[in-house]
Design a protein around this motif. Sequence first.
Motif, PDB file in Angstrom:
ATOM      1  N   CYS A 109      34.101 -85.280  27.173  1.00 38.83           N
ATOM      2  CA  CYS A 109      35.102 -85.530  26.140  1.00 38.83           C
ATOM      3  C   CYS A 109      34.649 -84.881  24.837  1.00 38.83           C
ATOM      4  O   CYS A 109      33.722 -85.387  24.185  1.00 38.83           O
ATOM      5  N   PRO A 110      35.265 -83.786  24.452  1.00 38.06           N
ATOM      6  CA  PRO A 110      34.867 -83.160  23.183  1.00 38.06           C
ATOM      7  C   PRO A 110      35.388 -83.986  22.013  1.00 38.06           C
ATOM      8  O   PRO A 110      36.549 -84.381  21.968  1.00 38.06           O
ATOM      9  N   LEU A 111      34.503 -84.276  21.071  1.00 38.97           N
ATOM     10  CA  LEU A 111      34.872 -85.047  19.880  1.00 38.97           C
ATOM     11  C   LEU A 111      34.686 -84.186  18.644  1.00 38.97           C
ATOM     12  O   LEU A 111      33.789 -83.347  18.591  1.00 38.97           O
ATOM     13  N   ASP A 112      35.545 -84.421  17.642  1.00 35.93           N
ATOM     14  CA  ASP A 112      35.316 -83.722  16.383  1.00 35.93           C
ATOM     15  C   ASP A 112      34.140 -84.371  15.660  1.00 35.93           C
ATOM     16  O   ASP A 112      33.680 -85.450  16.034  1.00 35.93           O
ATOM     17  N   TYR A 113      33.643 -83.728  14.635  1.00 32.61           N
ATOM     18  CA  TYR A 113      32.418 -84.165  13.962  1.00 32.61           C
ATOM     19  C   TYR A 113      32.559 -85.572  13.381  1.00 32.61           C
ATOM     20  O   TYR A 113      31.671 -86.409  13.518  1.00 32.61           O
ATOM     21  N   ASP A 114      33.702 -85.835  12.713  1.00 29.82           N
ATOM     22  CA  ASP A 114      33.895 -87.144  12.078  1.00 29.82           C
ATOM     23  C   ASP A 114      33.924 -88.279  13.097  1.00 29.82           C
ATOM     24  O   ASP A 114      33.336 -89.342  12.876  1.00 29.82           O
ATOM     25  N   THR A 115      34.609 -88.072  14.222  1.00 27.85           N
ATOM     26  CA  THR A 115      34.691 -89.107  15.255  1.00 27.85           C
ATOM     27  C   THR A 115      33.314 -89.373  15.852  1.00 27.85           C
ATOM     28  O   THR A 115      32.936 -90.527  16.078  1.00 27.85           O
ATOM     29  N   LYS A 116      32.559 -88.318  16.050  1.00 22.80           N
ATOM     30  CA  LYS A 116      31.223 -88.496  16.626  1.00 22.80           C
ATOM     31  C   LYS A 116      30.306 -89.243  15.666  1.00 22.80           C
ATOM     32  O   LYS A 116      29.557 -90.124  16.077  1.00 22.80           O
ATOM     33  N   THR A 117      30.366 -88.930  14.398  1.00 24.48           N
ATOM     34  CA  THR A 117      29.504 -89.638  13.443  1.00 24.48           C
ATOM     35  C   THR A 117      29.914 -91.096  13.326  1.00 24.48           C
ATOM     36  O   THR A 117      29.050 -91.982  13.197  1.00 24.48           O
ATOM     37  N   ARG A 118      31.230 -91.403  13.350  1.00 25.95           N
ATOM     38  CA  ARG A 118      31.688 -92.795  13.332  1.00 25.95           C
ATOM     39  C   ARG A 118      31.206 -93.539  14.567  1.00 25.95           C
ATOM     40  O   ARG A 118      30.786 -94.697  14.489  1.00 25.95           O
ATOM     41  N   LEU A 119      31.245 -92.853  15.727  1.00 22.91           N
ATOM     42  CA  LEU A 119      30.773 -93.463  16.980  1.00 22.91           C
ATOM     43  C   LEU A 119      29.275 -93.727  16.912  1.00 22.91           C
ATOM     44  O   LEU A 119      28.798 -94.801  17.309  1.00 22.91           O
ATOM     45  N   GLN A 120      28.513 -92.788  16.367  1.00 25.17           N
ATOM     46  CA  GLN A 120      27.068 -92.984  16.220  1.00 25.17           C
ATOM     47  C   GLN A 120      26.761 -94.143  15.272  1.00 25.17           C
ATOM     48  O   GLN A 120      25.879 -94.964  15.541  1.00 25.17           O
ATOM     49  N   LYS A 121      27.509 -94.227  14.171  1.00 23.37           N
ATOM     50  CA  LYS A 121      27.287 -95.296  13.200  1.00 23.37           C
ATOM     51  C   LYS A 121      27.596 -96.665  13.818  1.00 23.37           C
ATOM     52  O   LYS A 121      26.848 -97.626  13.640  1.00 23.37           O
ATOM     53  N   ALA A 122      28.692 -96.741  14.577  1.00 25.80           N
ATOM     54  CA  ALA A 122      29.072 -98.011  15.221  1.00 25.80           C
ATOM     55  C   ALA A 122      28.026 -98.418  16.256  1.00 25.80           C
ATOM     56  O   ALA A 122      27.669 -99.598  16.365  1.00 25.80           O
ATOM     57  N   ALA A 123      27.514 -97.447  16.996  1.00 30.57           N
ATOM     58  CA  ALA A 123      26.500 -97.738  18.015  1.00 30.57           C
ATOM     59  C   ALA A 123      25.211 -98.226  17.361  1.00 30.57           C
ATOM     60  O   ALA A 123      24.583 -99.174  17.830  1.00 30.57           O
ATOM     61  N   LEU A 124      24.831 -97.593  16.241  1.00 31.24           N
ATOM     62  CA  LEU A 124      23.613 -97.971  15.541  1.00 31.24           C
ATOM     63  C   LEU A 124      23.724 -99.368  14.931  1.00 31.24           C
ATOM     64  O   LEU A 124      22.824-100.197  15.051  1.00 31.24           O
ATOM     65  N   GLU A 125      24.862 -99.648  14.276  1.00 32.22           N
ATOM     66  CA  GLU A 125      25.040-100.941  13.612  1.00 32.22           C
ATOM     67  C   GLU A 125      25.148-102.097  14.603  1.00 32.22           C
ATOM     68  O   GLU A 125      24.714-103.207  14.316  1.00 32.22           O
ATOM     69  N   ASN A 126      25.759-101.845  15.760  1.00 30.18           N
ATOM     70  CA  ASN A 126      25.955-102.907  16.747  1.00 30.18           C
ATOM     71  C   ASN A 126      24.850-102.934  17.804  1.00 30.18           C
ATOM     72  O   ASN A 126      24.909-103.751  18.726  1.00 30.18           O
ATOM     73  N   ASP A 127      23.902-102.034  17.682  1.00 31.43           N
ATOM     74  CA  ASP A 127      22.759-101.954  18.606  1.00 31.43           C
ATOM     75  C   ASP A 127      23.202-101.821  20.068  1.00 31.43           C
ATOM     76  O   ASP A 127      22.737-102.537  20.954  1.00 31.43           O
ATOM     77  N   VAL A 128      24.160-100.942  20.300  1.00 28.56           N
ATOM     78  CA  VAL A 128      24.613-100.608  21.655  1.00 28.56           C
ATOM     79  C   VAL A 128      24.659 -99.094  21.774  1.00 28.56           C
ATOM     80  O   VAL A 128      24.636 -98.374  20.764  1.00 28.56           O
ATOM     81  N   LYS A 129      24.742 -98.615  22.982  1.00 27.90           N
ATOM     82  CA  LYS A 129      24.818 -97.172  23.189  1.00 27.90           C
ATOM     83  C   LYS A 129      26.245 -96.679  22.967  1.00 27.90           C
ATOM     84  O   LYS A 129      27.211 -97.430  23.121  1.00 27.90           O
ATOM     85  N   MET A 130      26.338 -95.397  22.648  1.00 27.20           N
ATOM     86  CA  MET A 130      27.656 -94.805  22.431  1.00 27.20           C
ATOM     87  C   MET A 130      28.485 -94.834  23.704  1.00 27.20           C
ATOM     88  O   MET A 130      29.701 -95.035  23.650  1.00 27.20           O
TER      89      MET A 130
END
Length: 147
Positions: A109-130
């Motif tokens: 699934c190709p993601l644009d840069y903003d979506t990927k960074t939001r996904l990384q931030k959500a994964a980091l804050e919630n301590d789960v994998k992307m």
Amino acid sequence: MAKGQTTVSDFAVAPRRSRPVEQSATQAASVSTPAELPTETRNANQSQEAAPLGSETNKPVNRLIAPTEEARRERATTRALQREDSRIRLRDLKRARARDRESKHYVNCPLDYDTKTRLQKAALENDVKMTVIMKAAIDQFLKDNGY
């Protein structure tokens, strides 16, 4: 030494060992165990347990064959249990590998840069994998649309 002048007598050859004459016809016909072999013909890598221990009598004691029926039965039971344990472990390993094969179906699934960074931030804050977040999002989308 020239190539054409070399003969067999130019090389040192060790004399052959003679076979023991004491073997009877029945022992010669059967396969001898390591304990029955003379000590000079044994290999160095054979275990010392197979060596004859009966010094007071000239008859060698074979440590590889259990002396009683009970000991033989116990050894056979132990080996059977080990084989059964090994068989069960192998079966479980095959099942686990089959389960892993069934559960992994990848989708790119190709993601644009903003979506990927939001996904990384959500994964980091919630301590789960992307991937966990993406699986949950896809599952929620499919449920909402009746799939």
